[in-house]
Design a protein around this motif. Structure first.
Motif, PDB file in Angstrom:
ATOM      1  N   ASP A 164       0.812  -1.319  -0.002  1.00 37.67           N
ATOM      2  CA  ASP A 164      -0.095  -0.189  -0.036  1.00 37.67           C
ATOM      3  C   ASP A 164       0.758   1.153   0.080  1.00 37.67           C
ATOM      4  O   ASP A 164       0.524   2.472  -0.578  1.00 37.67           O
ATOM      5  CB  ASP A 164      -0.784  -0.035   1.172  1.00 37.67           C
ATOM      6  CG  ASP A 164      -1.965  -1.171   1.164  1.00 37.67           C
ATOM      7  OD1 ASP A 164      -2.220  -1.492   0.053  1.00 37.67           O
ATOM      8  OD2 ASP A 164      -2.733  -1.266   2.108  1.00 37.67           O
ATOM      9  N   TYR A 180      -7.203   1.159   8.375  1.00 35.18           N
ATOM     10  CA  TYR A 180      -6.142   0.898   7.536  1.00 35.18           C
ATOM     11  C   TYR A 180      -5.003   2.047   8.130  1.00 35.18           C
ATOM     12  O   TYR A 180      -3.919   1.705   8.434  1.00 35.18           O
ATOM     13  CB  TYR A 180      -6.331   1.255   5.927  1.00 35.18           C
ATOM     14  CG  TYR A 180      -6.975   0.420   5.195  1.00 35.18           C
ATOM     15  CD1 TYR A 180      -6.341  -0.848   4.811  1.00 35.18           C
ATOM     16  CD2 TYR A 180      -8.407   0.487   5.135  1.00 35.18           C
ATOM     17  CE1 TYR A 180      -7.142  -1.574   3.878  1.00 35.18           C
ATOM     18  CE2 TYR A 180      -9.044  -0.514   4.465  1.00 35.18           C
ATOM     19  CZ  TYR A 180      -8.620  -1.462   3.834  1.00 35.18           C
ATOM     20  OH  TYR A 180      -9.265  -2.465   3.280  1.00 35.18           O
ATOM     21  N   ARG A 181      -5.608   3.239   8.278  1.00 34.68           N
ATOM     22  CA  ARG A 181      -4.849   4.230   8.987  1.00 34.68           C
ATOM     23  C   ARG A 181      -5.322   4.668  10.244  1.00 34.68           C
ATOM     24  O   ARG A 181      -6.593   4.816  10.282  1.00 34.68           O
ATOM     25  CB  ARG A 181      -4.527   5.512   7.881  1.00 34.68           C
ATOM     26  CG  ARG A 181      -3.786   5.180   6.737  1.00 34.68           C
ATOM     27  CD  ARG A 181      -3.293   6.517   6.157  1.00 34.68           C
ATOM     28  NE  ARG A 181      -3.140   6.092   4.762  1.00 34.68           N
ATOM     29  CZ  ARG A 181      -4.011   6.150   3.752  1.00 34.68           C
ATOM     30  NH1 ARG A 181      -5.229   6.532   4.008  1.00 34.68           N
ATOM     31  NH2 ARG A 181      -3.645   5.667   2.470  1.00 34.68           N
ATOM     32  N   VAL A 198     -12.706   2.054   9.623  1.00 34.75           N
ATOM     33  CA  VAL A 198     -13.400   1.456   8.346  1.00 34.75           C
ATOM     34  C   VAL A 198     -14.410   0.631   9.020  1.00 34.75           C
ATOM     35  O   VAL A 198     -15.556   0.717   8.636  1.00 34.75           O
ATOM     36  CB  VAL A 198     -12.577   0.626   7.456  1.00 34.75           C
ATOM     37  CG1 VAL A 198     -13.288   0.115   6.144  1.00 34.75           C
ATOM     38  CG2 VAL A 198     -11.464   1.465   6.742  1.00 34.75           C
ATOM     39  N   SER A 235     -20.060   2.783  -2.737  1.00 38.64           N
ATOM     40  CA  SER A 235     -18.494   2.516  -2.628  1.00 38.64           C
ATOM     41  C   SER A 235     -17.924   3.246  -1.633  1.00 38.64           C
ATOM     42  O   SER A 235     -18.372   4.456  -1.172  1.00 38.64           O
ATOM     43  CB  SER A 235     -17.919   3.042  -4.151  1.00 38.64           C
ATOM     44  OG  SER A 235     -17.606   4.226  -3.684  1.00 38.64           O
ATOM     45  N   GLY A 236     -17.004   2.614  -1.019  1.00 35.90           N
ATOM     46  CA  GLY A 236     -16.278   3.063   0.175  1.00 35.90           C
ATOM     47  C   GLY A 236     -17.024   2.608   1.536  1.00 35.90           C
ATOM     48  O   GLY A 236     -16.342   3.089   2.727  1.00 35.90           O
ATOM     49  N   SER A 237     -17.944   1.624   1.351  1.00 32.69           N
ATOM     50  CA  SER A 237     -18.534   1.398   2.590  1.00 32.69           C
ATOM     51  C   SER A 237     -17.709   0.261   3.256  1.00 32.69           C
ATOM     52  O   SER A 237     -18.447  -0.215   4.387  1.00 32.69           O
ATOM     53  CB  SER A 237     -20.049   1.199   2.130  1.00 32.69           C
ATOM     54  OG  SER A 237     -20.202   0.038   1.228  1.00 32.69           O
ATOM     55  N   GLY A 238     -16.928  -0.483   2.611  1.00 35.09           N
ATOM     56  CA  GLY A 238     -16.096  -1.466   3.232  1.00 35.09           C
ATOM     57  C   GLY A 238     -16.148  -2.868   2.553  1.00 35.09           C
ATOM     58  O   GLY A 238     -15.799  -3.703   3.534  1.00 35.09           O
ATOM     59  N   LYS A 239     -16.944  -3.004   1.482  1.00 40.31           N
ATOM     60  CA  LYS A 239     -17.201  -4.362   0.997  1.00 40.31           C
ATOM     61  C   LYS A 239     -15.630  -4.852   0.634  1.00 40.31           C
ATOM     62  O   LYS A 239     -15.641  -6.124   1.080  1.00 40.31           O
ATOM     63  CB  LYS A 239     -17.863  -4.092  -0.432  1.00 40.31           C
ATOM     64  CG  LYS A 239     -19.197  -3.512  -0.227  1.00 40.31           C
ATOM     65  CD  LYS A 239     -20.110  -3.364  -1.458  1.00 40.31           C
ATOM     66  CE  LYS A 239     -19.464  -2.614  -2.425  1.00 40.31           C
ATOM     67  NZ  LYS A 239     -19.416  -1.251  -2.335  1.00 40.31           N
ATOM     68  N   SER A 240     -14.981  -4.358   0.070  1.00 40.80           N
ATOM     69  CA  SER A 240     -13.584  -5.032  -0.225  1.00 40.80           C
ATOM     70  C   SER A 240     -12.921  -5.287   1.124  1.00 40.80           C
ATOM     71  O   SER A 240     -12.141  -6.289   0.956  1.00 40.80           O
ATOM     72  CB  SER A 240     -12.753  -3.981  -1.322  1.00 40.80           C
ATOM     73  OG  SER A 240     -13.453  -3.474  -2.161  1.00 40.80           O
ATOM     74  N   THR A 241     -13.045  -4.252   1.907  1.00 44.08           N
ATOM     75  CA  THR A 241     -12.193  -4.581   3.289  1.00 44.08           C
ATOM     76  C   THR A 241     -12.720  -5.889   3.849  1.00 44.08           C
ATOM     77  O   THR A 241     -11.747  -6.644   4.591  1.00 44.08           O
ATOM     78  CB  THR A 241     -12.604  -3.347   4.158  1.00 44.08           C
ATOM     79  OG1 THR A 241     -12.104  -2.264   3.264  1.00 44.08           O
ATOM     80  CG2 THR A 241     -11.831  -3.589   5.324  1.00 44.08           C
ATOM     81  N   TYR A 253      -4.894  -8.209   5.884  1.00 44.76           N
ATOM     82  CA  TYR A 253      -4.473  -7.442   7.027  1.00 44.76           C
ATOM     83  C   TYR A 253      -5.191  -8.119   8.170  1.00 44.76           C
ATOM     84  O   TYR A 253      -6.139  -8.846   8.128  1.00 44.76           O
ATOM     85  CB  TYR A 253      -5.319  -6.027   6.932  1.00 44.76           C
ATOM     86  CG  TYR A 253      -4.984  -5.188   5.511  1.00 44.76           C
ATOM     87  CD1 TYR A 253      -4.000  -4.371   5.592  1.00 44.76           C
ATOM     88  CD2 TYR A 253      -5.551  -5.575   4.309  1.00 44.76           C
ATOM     89  CE1 TYR A 253      -3.541  -3.774   4.299  1.00 44.76           C
ATOM     90  CE2 TYR A 253      -5.551  -4.743   3.306  1.00 44.76           C
ATOM     91  CZ  TYR A 253      -4.431  -3.896   3.217  1.00 44.76           C
ATOM     92  OH  TYR A 253      -4.350  -3.318   2.037  1.00 44.76           O
TER      93      TYR A 253
HETATM   94  P1  ADP Z   1     -15.983  -0.466  -1.018  1.00 45.11           P
HETATM   95  O1  ADP Z   1     -15.433  -1.964  -1.447  1.00 45.11           O
HETATM   96  O2  ADP Z   1     -17.248  -0.763  -0.042  1.00 45.11           O
HETATM   97  O3  ADP Z   1     -15.674   0.260  -2.065  1.00 45.11           O
HETATM   98  P2  ADP Z   1     -13.491  -0.332   0.596  1.00 45.11           P
HETATM   99  O4  ADP Z   1     -13.410  -1.627   1.649  1.00 45.11           O
HETATM  100  O5  ADP Z   1     -12.532  -0.477  -0.677  1.00 45.11           O
HETATM  101  O6  ADP Z   1     -14.928  -0.045   0.177  1.00 45.11           O
HETATM  102  O7  ADP Z   1     -13.042   1.020   1.598  1.00 45.11           O
HETATM  103  C1  ADP Z   1     -13.544   1.339   2.678  1.00 45.11           C
HETATM  104  C2  ADP Z   1     -12.733   2.293   3.240  1.00 45.11           C
HETATM  105  O8  ADP Z   1     -11.579   2.102   3.502  1.00 45.11           O
HETATM  106  C3  ADP Z   1     -12.673   3.676   2.199  1.00 45.11           C
HETATM  107  O9  ADP Z   1     -12.873   4.909   2.963  1.00 45.11           O
HETATM  108  C4  ADP Z   1     -11.304   3.426   1.715  1.00 45.11           C
HETATM  109  O10 ADP Z   1     -10.890   4.720   1.293  1.00 45.11           O
HETATM  110  C5  ADP Z   1     -10.549   2.962   2.645  1.00 45.11           C
HETATM  111  N1  ADP Z   1      -9.393   2.013   2.140  1.00 45.11           N
HETATM  112  C6  ADP Z   1      -9.732   0.918   1.250  1.00 45.11           C
HETATM  113  N2  ADP Z   1      -8.469   0.365   1.092  1.00 45.11           N
HETATM  114  C7  ADP Z   1      -7.567   0.918   1.867  1.00 45.11           C
HETATM  115  C8  ADP Z   1      -5.989   1.045   1.773  1.00 45.11           C
HETATM  116  N3  ADP Z   1      -5.274  -0.087   1.191  1.00 45.11           N
HETATM  117  N4  ADP Z   1      -5.479   1.816   2.668  1.00 45.11           N
HETATM  118  C9  ADP Z   1      -6.027   2.848   2.981  1.00 45.11           C
HETATM  119  N5  ADP Z   1      -7.433   3.095   3.235  1.00 45.11           N
HETATM  120  C10 ADP Z   1      -8.353   2.211   2.399  1.00 45.11           C
END
Ligand code: ADP
Length: 613
Positions: free
Chosen positions: A130, A366-367, A372, A392-398, A407
């Motif tokens: 990252d 993440y930070r 998140v 988008s940005g709601s945490g799905k990928s997280t 992580y």
């Molecule tokens: P989604 O998949 O729903 O679009 P994400 O899980 O990608 O959402 O992101 C959730 C939050 O975490 C967002 O605010 C995004 O900016 C932040 N985020 C995602 N990936 C990272 C990363 N690698 N480093 C820092 N912040 C991240």
């Protein structure tokens, strides 16, 4: 031995100064040089011979001049001719031997460091990637690894070949004429002192030059990667400006480094001129008034001329070392980055019987300061399809990243069949997961090998069976070389749907009980869409599936839909229930999918949303 070491270090404190180059050099010796001790000994012997032959060729000139030219003694001529031939042959062989040996050792060190770096980088967690630009990693593997390979060679060449040459030639000078030597030995050190003060400027410049180079690589990489976007948005001139800035910076720094380096030459030349003029004065006086023979003078001047190049290199050694050390330090900074994630190599194996995935009171960021997930609870029931939807940005990928354990959560647990995934052996966790990501990754190898990455031990038959199930077999057979077709440049020659089906075949082959799926947002043509759909349905069958849903058919058939808003599951249930509830999901559905759907649900959603205002 240790006492001697401690004594030397006490006397020469600069050797341990962490700001200086020496601690890095010593570490390189310990970690890379030690293995090549034999090579270095052989090179040292050759280089000592090079130095010896330099001194001999200067020394012998005295006899050549005095006995052959002045005394015209024919008897010594043949002896001297043979001696000159022997000296030059030995010198030639030694130069060749030392260069070849050192090149081999240098290349071995480059290769070792590249392997070590790559191994280490593979083991680092996602947080490293990252924050590290890929161009830095490319530079580390290329130019910086090369710097590591050359650094010890530079040091050895300077301190053995050049230093011994200078010592040998100075010895010749002293033997031939102690008084004249005095002149040279006063001027020499002044020159070296002058050069050294230039070095300090050099170190910072070398660091900046590296940084600029990385900037060029980064810009090039981005441009090549995003060429479609660059063209589509007419970004050529913007990219050109960025690249030009980077190139310009490197050019200017290169010029300044060149200028600093070039300052050393006039300094040495001028001082060299003074020394030779002084020697001439003294020798001329001696020959004219005292009747001294000219041999010693010729031999002396030859020694000065022969000593000039090695002395110059020696004076430049620090510059060369400083330059090399910058690259090596960067490599060590990566090697010293500790993986923050414990891979639990000796931990228990994850045993998946049902495939139930649960998040309990998970907190994750993440930070620091930007949470998140906060006190997050979630369950994906075994054998069912759970669709994650949300803005988008709601945490799905997280959520997917945390299940893959890219992580670690800061608190709470993620469990699979009640086993905490942070406690089991990491590789056994990943063995039980199959990921199909949004942007399918195609490696530069054959189609067959690309699918086999799903399970490297799979047979050709198993690969083909997986491709059949993933609706990929037919298009693969239509390729020129079928399964042996080489895929280049991330599979650019394949369509989006074809790449997806290769990724699905890969996941199929993995045969993992839990499927993590990030559906592509880009829509496919309906033919591809149908085939990808069939492939997905087959893949999900009987397995726990967690899918970041972008397609209507996926959410309509999901067993459970979880609606995420800012890291919270605000609603969950089946499609019809959620539409009926007329809250978040109904609104989202209306916004995202209404245009695709002409079914009753859409109509109902419309109504509900209209009622919500
Ligand atoms: P989604 O998949 O729903 O679009 P994400 O899980 O990608 O959402 O992101 C959730 C939050 O975490 C967002 O605010 C995004 O900016 C932040 N985020 C995602 N990936 C990272 C990363 N690698 N480093 C820092 N912040 C991240």
């Amino acid at each position: 031995m240790n006492k001697i070491k401690a004594f030397i270090l006490r006397r020469l404190p600069f050797l341990t100064n962490p700001e200086g180059p020496w601690p890095t050099v010593f570490r390189l010796m310990r970690e890379s040089g030690k293995k090549h001790t034999l090579g270095y000994i052989i090179a040292t012997v050759f280089m000592a011979l090079v130095a010896l032959t330099a001194a001999l060729s200067a020394w012998i000139l005295r006899d050549v001049v005095d006995q052959v030219f002045v005394d015209q003694d024919l008897a010594v001529l043949s002896g001297l001719v043979i001696a000159v031939i022997v000296i030059s042959v030995v010198r030639g062989i030694s130069l060749y031997g030392s260069t070849v040996t050192l090149t081999r050792v240098g290349n071995a060190i480059i290769a070792e460091n590249q392997r070590r770096l790559f191994d280490h980088i593979l083991g680092l967690g996602m947080n490293f990637f990252d924050r590290t630009h890929s161009s830095d990693l490319i530079a580390a593997m290329s130019v910086r690894a090369q710097a590591a390979g050359q650094l010890l060679n530079t040091i050895l060449t300077s301190f053995v070949r050049d230093l011994l040459s200078v010592i040998g030639l100075v010895a010749v000078m002293i033997i031939q004429s102690p008084w004249m030597s005095l002149i040279v030995l006063v001027v020499g050190p002044i020159a070296i002192f002058g050069v050294n003060h230039l070095v300090r400027q050099m170190r910072n410049m070398a660091k900046m030059e590296f940084a600029g180079m990385t900037q060029i690589i980064a810009s090039m990489q981005e441009t090549a990667h995003g060429m479609r976007v660059v063209k589509a948005f007419n970004l050529e001139s913007a990219m050109r400006t960025r690249m030009n800035q980077a190139i310009e910076t490197v050019r200017q720094r290169g010029n300044r480094i060149g200028a600093i380096k070039a300052q050393t030459a006039p300094l040495m030349e001028t001082l060299g001129g003074f020394a030779i003029a002084g020697v001439m004065l003294w020798a001329g006086y001696q020959t004219i008034y005292e009747g001294a023979r000219p041999g010693a003078f010729v031999s002396f001047v030859a020694a000065i001329l022969l000593a000039y190049e090695p002395a110059k290199r020696l004076a430049n050694t620090r510059v060369a070392i400083e330059r090399g050390v910058v690259g090596v330090q960067f490599i060590y900074s990566i090697l010293d980055t500790k993986p923050t994630l414990d891979t639990n190599p000796d931990g228990p194996e994850l045993k998946v019987e049902r495939g139930d995935v649960t998040f309990r009171n998970v907190n994750f960021h993440y930070r620091k300061k930007t949470a998140v997930l906060t006190d997050f609870n979630f369950n994906a029931p075994a054998g069912k399809v759970t669709a994650l939807v949300g803005p988008s940005g709601s945490g799905k990928s997280t959520i997917i990243s945390l299940i893959e354990r890219y992580y670690d959560v800061q608190s709470g647990t993620v469990t699979i069949d009640d086993q905490d995934i942070s406690k089991v052996r990491l590789a056994s966790l990943r063995d039980n997961l199959a990921l199909v990501s949004q942007d399918t990754v195609i490696f530069e190898t054959t189609v067959r090998e690309n699918i086999r990455f799903g399970r490297p031990s799979a047979t050709d038959e198993e690969v083909e069976e997986a491709a059949q199930n993933a609706m990929a077999h037919d298009f693969i057979m239509a390729l020129k070389d079928g399964y042996d077709q080489e895929l280049e440049d991330a599979g650019k020659s394949l369509s989006g749907g074809q790449r997806q089906r290769i990724a699905i075949a890969r996941a199929m082959l993995r045969d993992a009980p839990i499927i993590l799926l990030d559906e592509a947002t880009s829509s496919l043509d309906s033919e591809s869409e149908n085939q990808v759909q069939i492939a997905f349905d087959r893949l999900m069958k009987g397995r726990t599936t967690i899918v970041i849903a972008h397609r209507l058919s996926t959410i309509l058939s999901a067993d459970q839909i979880c609606v995420l808003v800012r890291g919270n599951v605000v609603e969950s249930g089946r499609h019809a229930e959620l539409i009926a509830a007329g809250k978040h999901y109904a609104r989202l559905y209306y916004l995202q999918f209404e245009k695709h759907a002409d079914d009753e649900a859409a109509a109902l959603a419309n109504e509900k949303v209209a009622a919500l205002g």
